[in-house]
Design a protein around this motif. Structure first.
Motif, PDB file in Angstrom:
ATOM      1  N   ILE A   1       0.844  -1.195   0.000  1.00  0.00           N
ATOM      2  CA  ILE A   1       0.000   0.000   0.000  1.00  0.00           C
ATOM      3  C   ILE A   1       0.878   1.242   0.000  1.00  0.00           C
ATOM      4  O   ILE A   1       0.622   2.207  -0.718  1.00  0.00           O
ATOM      5  CB  ILE A   1      -0.930  -0.002   1.226  1.00  0.00           C
ATOM      6  N   LYS A   2       1.924   1.191   0.790  1.00  0.00           N
ATOM      7  CA  LYS A   2       2.800   2.361   0.850  1.00  0.00           C
ATOM      8  C   LYS A   2       3.361   2.674  -0.529  1.00  0.00           C
ATOM      9  O   LYS A   2       3.400   3.826  -0.958  1.00  0.00           O
ATOM     10  CB  LYS A   2       3.926   2.093   1.839  1.00  0.00           C
TER      11      LYS A   2
ATOM     12  N   SER B   1       2.113   1.903  -3.481  1.00  0.00           N
ATOM     13  CA  SER B   1       1.160   2.372  -4.488  1.00  0.00           C
ATOM     14  C   SER B   1       0.596   3.742  -4.145  1.00  0.00           C
ATOM     15  O   SER B   1       0.165   4.475  -5.027  1.00  0.00           O
ATOM     16  CB  SER B   1       0.024   1.374  -4.659  1.00  0.00           C
ATOM     17  N   LEU B   2       0.614   4.094  -2.874  1.00  0.00           N
ATOM     18  CA  LEU B   2       0.105   5.417  -2.484  1.00  0.00           C
ATOM     19  C   LEU B   2       0.878   6.509  -3.169  1.00  0.00           C
ATOM     20  O   LEU B   2       0.353   7.557  -3.524  1.00  0.00           O
ATOM     21  CB  LEU B   2       0.245   5.613  -0.972  1.00  0.00           C
TER      22      LEU B   2
ATOM     23  N   HIS C   1      -3.782   7.732  -7.426  1.00  0.00           N
ATOM     24  CA  HIS C   1      -4.617   8.673  -6.693  1.00  0.00           C
ATOM     25  C   HIS C   1      -5.407   7.972  -5.615  1.00  0.00           C
ATOM     26  O   HIS C   1      -6.624   7.892  -5.687  1.00  0.00           O
ATOM     27  CB  HIS C   1      -5.619   9.330  -7.643  1.00  0.00           C
ATOM     28  N   MET C   2      -4.682   7.456  -4.611  1.00  0.00           N
ATOM     29  CA  MET C   2      -5.403   6.810  -3.528  1.00  0.00           C
ATOM     30  C   MET C   2      -5.953   7.875  -2.604  1.00  0.00           C
ATOM     31  O   MET C   2      -5.216   8.747  -2.182  1.00  0.00           O
ATOM     32  CB  MET C   2      -4.461   5.904  -2.728  1.00  0.00           C
ATOM     33  N   LYS C   3      -7.234   7.782  -2.303  1.00  0.00           N
ATOM     34  CA  LYS C   3      -7.812   8.852  -1.496  1.00  0.00           C
ATOM     35  C   LYS C   3      -8.322   8.392  -0.148  1.00  0.00           C
ATOM     36  O   LYS C   3      -8.728   9.217   0.661  1.00  0.00           O
ATOM     37  CB  LYS C   3      -8.982   9.496  -2.261  1.00  0.00           C
TER      38      LYS C   3
ATOM     39  N   LEU D   1      -8.007   4.942   2.834  1.00  0.00           N
ATOM     40  CA  LEU D   1      -7.555   3.607   3.216  1.00  0.00           C
ATOM     41  C   LEU D   1      -8.471   3.114   4.313  1.00  0.00           C
ATOM     42  O   LEU D   1      -8.669   3.815   5.307  1.00  0.00           O
ATOM     43  CB  LEU D   1      -6.107   3.680   3.729  1.00  0.00           C
TER      44      LEU D   1
ATOM     45  N   LEU E   1       1.919   6.639   7.312  1.00  0.00           N
ATOM     46  CA  LEU E   1       1.306   6.541   5.983  1.00  0.00           C
ATOM     47  C   LEU E   1       0.240   7.621   5.832  1.00  0.00           C
ATOM     48  O   LEU E   1       0.196   8.356   4.840  1.00  0.00           O
ATOM     49  CB  LEU E   1       0.637   5.167   5.873  1.00  0.00           C
TER      50      LEU E   1
ATOM     51  N   SER F   1       0.827  11.016   3.287  1.00  0.00           N
ATOM     52  CA  SER F   1       0.000  11.052   2.091  1.00  0.00           C
ATOM     53  C   SER F   1      -1.236  11.920   2.275  1.00  0.00           C
ATOM     54  O   SER F   1      -1.960  12.167   1.321  1.00  0.00           O
ATOM     55  CB  SER F   1      -0.428   9.646   1.718  1.00  0.00           C
TER      56      SER F   1
ATOM     57  N   ILE G   1      -4.143  11.380   3.586  1.00  0.00           N
ATOM     58  CA  ILE G   1      -5.440  10.792   3.239  1.00  0.00           C
ATOM     59  C   ILE G   1      -6.118  10.365   4.534  1.00  0.00           C
ATOM     60  O   ILE G   1      -5.446  10.154   5.542  1.00  0.00           O
ATOM     61  CB  ILE G   1      -5.297   9.558   2.304  1.00  0.00           C
TER      62      ILE G   1
ATOM     63  N   VAL H   1      -7.628   7.719   7.018  1.00  0.00           N
ATOM     64  CA  VAL H   1      -7.450   6.284   7.253  1.00  0.00           C
ATOM     65  C   VAL H   1      -8.496   5.870   8.272  1.00  0.00           C
ATOM     66  O   VAL H   1      -8.571   6.449   9.346  1.00  0.00           O
ATOM     67  CB  VAL H   1      -6.036   5.974   7.811  1.00  0.00           C
TER      68      VAL H   1
END
Lengths: 363, 361
Positions: B196-197, B199-200, B204-206, B208, B240, B244, B246, B248
């Motif tokens: 995950i780290k 690909s983040l 555009h991971m928004k 988790l 994370l 990023s 985002i 979580v």
């Protein structure tokens, strides 16, 4: 005193001892050139060694100093005056200020710990705002450094608390000067936000680095009156296999923070987490980081639940009596558990205490 | 920052060489030793060591910001100044906009209360296009208990946002943005986190979602265990979220309160102390222990009491302790009243485990 305890490099120390200089007094009347010849080092290095030795001389020094019997010491009377002239940072909760003797004292390290959700970060944010209250309202007109290790600093909340503080100041103004035309408090919430220096720390190395860097930072940015670390525990709690190393690092950090507090006359506030400890046949809550850390801070306040209310208990302090007081976390920040009318009284009290002190110092 | 190389810091050549000769290459190595230890190790005077350490500290210290610039940055760069709205009006108001970015939000409650339903709805909300109030991005859903139901998610979508889902192909696009990982062992879980780290950083991971955290961890680090078994995961997920920016969302289980759970300090007289755990007729506490409770920033407790379900804001640094009644319907979770009930006292943290009358009221 022995030469072996001097903070010089190992090879220099070895040379000193093999040349016969075992105690510091033997170095007191020797010239750098002579020492350089004896040890086989350069004259610059010899001068350096002699300088270090003279700083460690202590009571064996024959040169009399000007003011005191032991150089660097302060008399208790001078310290008393200093302590009284030191302003305290109000917590906005009258009961809490009462048991603290007026508020959080500058020049000392205060540790505040409690279970998750009790309001440690709230208290930290309240103090970061309250240190900025202007002098005419009983504050310190200072700035704050907020070191965040957990990411719990929510800017929206800081805005809320700042706005509430400004409203309090306006109310105090209208209360005190009701016969005179209203004086506008010329501060905005954003002004308060601009005076908080925020560091986000992601590992214990960064935590040590920022505490080392603070000395330089604070000398460059005058007016910083409070340093808040939220929390001191987080990065030291996990992935530390070497407990002895952890204790040493924490001890080093505590000393540096104490030095900062004393040198710049600011308050250092460390927020701590809780852990469990087995004692007296049952598990009890206690502040994290172990027994050796509990000696490191000057003052220790524990926030806890009692029945339906939040309480603060002074667990350890050299000058304040051990006591507990209730407090509340409201939309406006930390406040008294009782009704609203006490709010204005609290600011008034701070102002009167300040005036009283001014009168006393004139005597 | 901790792994910055000393050789690249611009220290005077002589001292930099000495550090390298003694195998101290990164800032972490240098700062893990006290200054006295360094004088012993490097065989240089204290003054030189102090200067070197303060240069290293200054360089490896992260840059500072004023709180004002932090606020302005967030308002400028992020959606709603860094919040994911949950569409539950009362909850969003209490949370100053929604689930905050950059920190861990925890959902804890007994089995069957609606944690997974909440997660499904949030995943959907994050994948919606920004014209409809979504984050317009991909969602990573780590499902450790095999509870993810795509059919249910589409059902929630169709009932909550009919205008989007009736468009041809939208359902496929939305569902296509949600990536589900189903690790079955703790090792696989750790590998998942690493992936995950990576690909983040690229996509555009928004959002988790980890459902649930407790399933793959044995024990909860109470009392005797000094090193928390979840320690590495906790700091990893937190960092994370942080870098990023985002949201979580993590779900947690409950366990029964054992007699060993400590509730008071040594200075509290246990005679005076009301035995409050038993006064809220519950004997449940959140799993994963106190260190985890410190690590999360927002804790939402879901419970059911006398036939009503409540969602309580137990820990949040920007909200008062409020509880809302909620119900689960075809369109996911909805609040019955938008005005929360303000709760005083530690009751907000308690979890009541009276029976639930099935999933759908």
């Amino acid at each position: 005193m022995e030469v072996s305890s001097l903070p010089i490099s190992a090879s220099h120390r070895a040379k000193l001892i093999s040349a016969g200089y075992i105690s510091i007094s033997s170095l007191s009347s020797i010239s750098p050139a002579h020492l350089a010849r004896d040890l086989g080092i350069s004259e610059n290095e010899a001068t350096g060694i002699l300088k270090v030795a003279s700083q460690r001389g202590g009571p064996e020094r024959t040169i009399p100093s000007h003011h005191s019997i032991v150089d660097g010491a302060q008399t208790a009377w001078d310290m008393l005056h200093e302590e009284e002239s030191c302003r305290r940072i109000t917590t906005s909760c009258a009961d809490l200020d009462d048991i603290l003797g007026g508020g959080i004292s500058c020049k000392e390290v205060t540790e505040i710990g409690g279970v998750p959700g009790i309001g440690k970060t709230q208290l930290g944010i309240q103090l970061a705002i309250n240190v900025q209250i202007p002098l005419e309202y009983g504050g310190l007109a200072g700035k704050a450094v907020y070191i965040d290790t957990e990411g719990s600093f929510m800017v929206e909340r800081v805005q809320q608390v700042a706005e509430a503080c400004i409203k309090d100041m306006q109310e105090y103004d209208s209360f005190l000067r009701k016969d005179l035309p209203a004086r506008q408090v010329n501060l905005q919430a954003n002004d308060f936000l601009a005076n908080i220096y925020y560091f986000r720390i992601c590992s214990y190395t960064e935590q040590i680095a920022v505490i080392n860097y603070l000395e330089k930072f604070i000398s460059e940015h005058k007016d910083i009156k409070v340093v808040i670390v939220d929390s001191i525990t987080f990065h030291f709690r996990q992935d530390f296999d070497d407990m002895a190393l952890r204790t040493r690092l924490l001890g080093g950090m505590a000393l540096k923070l104490m030095k900062l507090a004393k040198k710049f006359t600011l308050a250092v506030i460390l927020l701590n987490q809780v852990t469990t400890k087995y004692s007296g046949g049952s598990f009890q809550l206690t502040l994290a980081l172990g027994d050796s850390w509990s000696h490191a801070c000057t003052n220790r306040i524990i926030l806890y639940w009692n029945g339906n209310g939040r309480y603060a208990h002074i667990d350890k302090s050299p000058s304040i009596r051990s006591a507990s007081a209730p407090y509340a976390v409201t939309g406006r920040g930390i406040r008294n558990l009782a009704s609203n009318c006490k709010r204005v009284k609290l600011i008034l009290r701070a102002r009167l205490a300040h005036d009283e002190h001014i009168c006393r110092s004139l005597i | 920052m901790a792994n910055k190389l000393i050789s690249e810091m611009g220290l005077p050549k002589s001292i930099a060489n000495i550090f390298a000769a003694r195998n101290i290459h990164t800032a972490k190595d240098a700062l893990s030793l006290t200054e006295f230890e360094l004088t012993e190790l490097l065989d240089v005077g204290l003054a030189e060591v102090t200067t070197a350490v303060s240069s290293i500290s200054e360089i490896s210290c992260p840059p500072y910001q004023t709180a004002l610039s932090l606020l302005e940055q967030r308002m400028h760069n992020e959606y709603l100044a860094g919040h994911l709205p949950t569409r539950l009006k009362g909850l969003d108001a209490a949370l100053c906009g929604g689930i905050p970015f950059g920190v861990i939000t925890e959902l804890v409650g007994p089995a069957g209360i609606g944690k997974t339903q909440f997660c499904l709805k949030l995943s959907l909300l994050a994948s919606l296009p920004s014209s409809h109030g979504g984050l317009d991005g991909h969602v990573i859903y780590v499902d450790t208990e095999s509870k993810f139901s795509s059919r249910r998610m589409i059902e929630i979508g169709v009932n909550s946002f009919p205008e989007i889902f009736q468009i041809e192909g939208m359902a496929q696009q939305m569902a296509g943005r949600i990536l589900v990982l189903q690790p079955t062992t703790p090792t696989e879980f750790s590998e998942c986190l690493q992936k995950i780290k990576d690909s983040l950083l690229q996509h555009h991971m928004k959002l988790l979602v980890i459902d649930s955290m407790a399933a793959l961890v044995s024990g909860d680090g109470q009392g005797q265990c000094r090193q928390h078994p979840l320690g590495w995961h906790m700091t990893f997920i937190k960092s994370l979220a942080e870098f990023s920016r985002i949201p979580v969302v993590v779900t947690n289980q409950v366990r029964s309160h054992s007699g060993d759970d400590p509730f008071h300090y040594s200075f509290q007289d246990s005679r005076q102390n009301l035995d409050f755990p038993t006064t809220f007729d519950s004997h449940l506490v959140a799993a994963l222990g106190i260190p985890w409770a410190h690590a999360v920033s927002i804790r939402l407790v879901l419970e059911s009491k006398s036939g009503q379900r409540f969602i309580k804001l137990a820990k949040s640094s920007m909200s008062p302790p409020v509880a809302f009644t909620f119900a689960i319907s075809a369109s996911g979770i909805s609040l019955l009243h938008d005005d929360g009930i303000e709760m005083t006292g530690p009751e907000i943290n308690g979890i009541c485990g009276q029976g639930n009358s099935g999933l759908f009221d």
